[in-house]
Design an enzyme around this catalytic site. Structure first.
Site, PDB file in Angstrom:
ATOM      1  CG  LEU A  51      34.061  41.564  32.441  1.00  0.00           C
ATOM      2  CD1 LEU A  51      32.632  41.708  31.731  1.00  0.00           C
ATOM      3  CD2 LEU A  51      34.902  42.479  31.212  1.00  0.00           C
ATOM      4  N   GLY A  91      37.387  37.560  32.425  1.00  0.00           N
ATOM      5  CA  GLY A  91      37.811  38.351  31.004  1.00  0.00           C
ATOM      6  C   GLY A  91      39.232  38.241  30.840  1.00  0.00           C
ATOM      7  CG  ASN A 145      35.995  32.754  36.611  1.00  0.00           C
ATOM      8  OD1 ASN A 145      36.336  33.253  35.332  1.00  0.00           O
ATOM      9  ND2 ASN A 145      35.651  33.163  37.183  1.00  0.00           N
ATOM     10  CD  GLU A 146      33.613  34.174  31.713  1.00  0.00           C
ATOM     11  OE1 GLU A 146      33.364  33.603  31.815  1.00  0.00           O
ATOM     12  OE2 GLU A 146      33.781  35.630  31.035  1.00  0.00           O
TER      13      GLU A 146
HETATM   14  N1  CO8 Z   1      37.415  43.247  39.260  1.00  0.00           N
HETATM   15  C1  CO8 Z   1      37.266  44.328  40.500  1.00  0.00           C
HETATM   16  N2  CO8 Z   1      38.028  44.066  41.168  1.00  0.00           N
HETATM   17  C2  CO8 Z   1      38.921  42.708  41.862  1.00  0.00           C
HETATM   18  C3  CO8 Z   1      38.283  41.571  40.549  1.00  0.00           C
HETATM   19  C4  CO8 Z   1      37.809  42.285  39.798  1.00  0.00           C
HETATM   20  N3  CO8 Z   1      37.694  41.492  38.618  1.00  0.00           N
HETATM   21  N4  CO8 Z   1      39.317  40.757  41.052  1.00  0.00           N
HETATM   22  C5  CO8 Z   1      39.991  41.216  41.988  1.00  0.00           C
HETATM   23  N5  CO8 Z   1      40.154  42.115  42.228  1.00  0.00           N
HETATM   24  C6  CO8 Z   1      39.919  42.878  43.764  1.00  0.00           C
HETATM   25  C7  CO8 Z   1      39.440  42.215  44.797  1.00  0.00           C
HETATM   26  O1  CO8 Z   1      38.454  42.708  45.598  1.00  0.00           O
HETATM   27  C8  CO8 Z   1      41.170  43.112  45.789  1.00  0.00           C
HETATM   28  O2  CO8 Z   1      40.960  44.052  45.903  1.00  0.00           O
HETATM   29  P1  CO8 Z   1      41.129  44.436  47.739  1.00  0.00           P
HETATM   30  O3  CO8 Z   1      42.282  44.513  47.353  1.00  0.00           O
HETATM   31  O4  CO8 Z   1      39.577  45.417  47.520  1.00  0.00           O
HETATM   32  O5  CO8 Z   1      39.989  43.785  49.388  1.00  0.00           O
HETATM   33  C9  CO8 Z   1      42.069  42.915  44.416  1.00  0.00           C
HETATM   34  O6  CO8 Z   1      41.788  43.466  44.052  1.00  0.00           O
HETATM   35  C10 CO8 Z   1      43.281  41.823  44.610  1.00  0.00           C
HETATM   36  O7  CO8 Z   1      42.477  41.086  44.659  1.00  0.00           O
HETATM   37  P2  CO8 Z   1      42.210  39.431  45.288  1.00  0.00           P
HETATM   38  O8  CO8 Z   1      43.257  39.856  46.507  1.00  0.00           O
HETATM   39  O9  CO8 Z   1      41.616  38.607  45.216  1.00  0.00           O
HETATM   40  O10 CO8 Z   1      44.369  39.301  44.381  1.00  0.00           O
HETATM   41  P3  CO8 Z   1      44.689  37.310  44.723  1.00  0.00           P
HETATM   42  O11 CO8 Z   1      45.909  37.985  43.451  1.00  0.00           O
HETATM   43  O12 CO8 Z   1      44.875  36.967  45.346  1.00  0.00           O
HETATM   44  O13 CO8 Z   1      43.975  36.882  42.744  1.00  0.00           O
HETATM   45  C11 CO8 Z   1      42.408  36.879  41.348  1.00  0.00           C
HETATM   46  C12 CO8 Z   1      43.566  37.618  42.428  1.00  0.00           C
HETATM   47  C13 CO8 Z   1      42.807  35.721  41.075  1.00  0.00           C
HETATM   48  C14 CO8 Z   1      42.279  37.297  40.148  1.00  0.00           C
HETATM   49  C15 CO8 Z   1      41.081  36.982  42.224  1.00  0.00           C
HETATM   50  O14 CO8 Z   1      41.440  38.639  42.638  1.00  0.00           O
HETATM   51  C16 CO8 Z   1      39.900  36.925  41.339  1.00  0.00           C
HETATM   52  O15 CO8 Z   1      39.752  35.696  41.727  1.00  0.00           O
HETATM   53  N6  CO8 Z   1      39.413  38.018  41.697  1.00  0.00           N
HETATM   54  C17 CO8 Z   1      38.041  37.622  40.494  1.00  0.00           C
HETATM   55  C18 CO8 Z   1      37.930  37.070  39.188  1.00  0.00           C
HETATM   56  C19 CO8 Z   1      37.013  36.748  38.065  1.00  0.00           C
HETATM   57  O16 CO8 Z   1      35.941  36.000  39.008  1.00  0.00           O
HETATM   58  N7  CO8 Z   1      37.006  37.830  37.628  1.00  0.00           N
HETATM   59  C20 CO8 Z   1      34.994  37.116  36.778  1.00  0.00           C
HETATM   60  C21 CO8 Z   1      34.956  38.883  36.220  1.00  0.00           C
HETATM   61  S1  CO8 Z   1      34.092  39.068  35.431  1.00  0.00           S
HETATM   62  C22 CO8 Z   1      34.020  38.788  33.755  1.00  0.00           C
HETATM   63  O17 CO8 Z   1      35.145  39.150  33.447  1.00  0.00           O
HETATM   64  C23 CO8 Z   1      33.665  38.338  32.603  1.00  0.00           C
HETATM   65  C24 CO8 Z   1      33.649  38.392  31.352  1.00  0.00           C
HETATM   66  C25 CO8 Z   1      32.747  38.405  30.268  1.00  0.00           C
HETATM   67  C26 CO8 Z   1      33.527  38.641  28.784  1.00  0.00           C
HETATM   68  C27 CO8 Z   1      34.275  39.646  28.640  1.00  0.00           C
HETATM   69  C28 CO8 Z   1      34.881  39.727  27.562  1.00  0.00           C
HETATM   70  C29 CO8 Z   1      34.101  39.848  26.077  1.00  0.00           C
END
Ligand code: CO8
Length: 259
Positions: free
Chosen positions: A67, A112, A134-135
């Site tokens: 998300l 997500g 990992n929520e």
């Molecule tokens: N939302 C918005 N922006 C994000 C997200 C995200 N989830 N993840 C990364 N970004 C952004 C970063 O802030 C960064 O932005 P900027 O360049 O402006 O600084 C850009 O994307 C690139 O990110 P990274 O530099 O971290 O890229 P990497 O390739 O090093 O890493 C990862 C990629 C592993 C995906 C890492 O970005 C990460 O761990 N992100 C967070 C993942 C996470 O924990 N997401 C949880 C979201 S909550 C959720 O999904 C709940 C689901 C509930 C159920 C839904 C279904 C029913």
């Protein structure tokens, strides 16, 4: 198709490929979730389509980062509610799709992103990546329709531990747990996913559809009957000041990682 989503049709096999192409990490905001929903609605109703493959444009990078975290941080009650309605709609359309759907997990798949893979019928994952729900690490929880799906996929004990800890599995751990069905090198992810999808598309389709409906119908029914309650639950959790603080810190740590 729009620019965040590419849809290709293979005429001779009836297979469709949906490529998630929202730079940089396929974060699922309301608009993106809705375009995925609408695409699945169309594919469901197109009798020429025999199966759907879901991959990321960022081949070898990120499948989906889950998300869009900014939709959860410092937002109004109505924003959070409408956002969560899009999440539900996405779930109903993708999980509820009666056709075979295979995930070609060609990158990282946290939260997500893992959900995007779990709602499919089969998962082929790139080696050396991470996947999981990992929520809890963000101070939020997976909704029941996702937690139940995790349990149905990996079993009660592994699901309980993984959901409580907000554990991210390596590809190999995910394979051992049954969270994914295959782990292969990057170049093999899409070809292997396509092979499996082709096989699934050749099962007599009414039987395939009815079987899928049999396995998934109950969850769909419960979610449809409890949507407003599910939205209210999520909203009240997300709007707790403590939870907002955890999400704020998490966003900070994503930024810090860069330095
Ligand atoms: N939302 C918005 N922006 C994000 C997200 C995200 N989830 N993840 C990364 N970004 C952004 C970063 O802030 C960064 O932005 P900027 O360049 O402006 O600084 C850009 O994307 C690139 O990110 P990274 O530099 O971290 O890229 P990497 O390739 O090093 O890493 C990862 C990629 C592993 C995906 C890492 O970005 C990460 O761990 N992100 C967070 C993942 C996470 O924990 N997401 C949880 C979201 S909550 C959720 O999904 C709940 C689901 C509930 C159920 C839904 C279904 C029913």
């Amino acid at each position: 198709s729009n620019q965040n989503l590419e849809v290709e049709h293979e005429l001779e096999t009836g297979l469709a490929t949906v490529t998630l192409a929202k730079a940089p990490v396929n974060s699922l905001d309301g608009e993106f979730l809705t375009s995925i929903s609408n695409t699945f609605k169309k594919l469901e109703n197109d009798s020429a389509v025999k199966g759907i493959l879901v991959a990321s444009k960022f081949h070898g990078g990120v499948y989906s980062a889950g998300l869009h975290i900014f939709d959860l941080f410092n937002r109004s009650d109505s924003h959070v509610s409408e956002f969560w309605r899009c999440v539900q709609e996405w779930y109903l359309d993708v999980f509820g799709c009666s056709k075979p759907v295979v995930a070609a997990i060609n990158g990282q798949a946290p939260a997500g992103g893992c959900a995007m893979a779990l709602v499919c019928d089969y998962r082929v994952m790139q080696e050396g990546k991470i996947i999981g729900l990992n929520e809890t690490q963000l101070g939020i929880t997976a909704p029941f329709y996702l937690a139940d799906l995790m349990t149905a996929t990996v079993g009660a004990r592994k699901s309980r531990l993984a959901l409580q800890l907000g554990y991210l599995f390596s590809s190999q751990e995910a394979l051992n747990a049954g969270l994914v069905d295959e782990v292969v090198d990057l170049d093999s992810v899409i070809p292997r996913a396509r092979e499996q999808l082709l096989m699934m598309s050749k099962v007599p389709q009414p039987a395939f559809h009815i079987t899928k409906q049999l396995l998934r119908g109950e969850t769909m029914k419960v979610l449809k009957a409890t949507r407003e309650q599910d939205i209210a639950n999520f909203r009240s959790l997300i709007q707790m000041p403590f939870v907002q603080a955890v999400i704020g810190k998490y966003l900070e740590s994503l930024k810090q990682k860069k330095k």
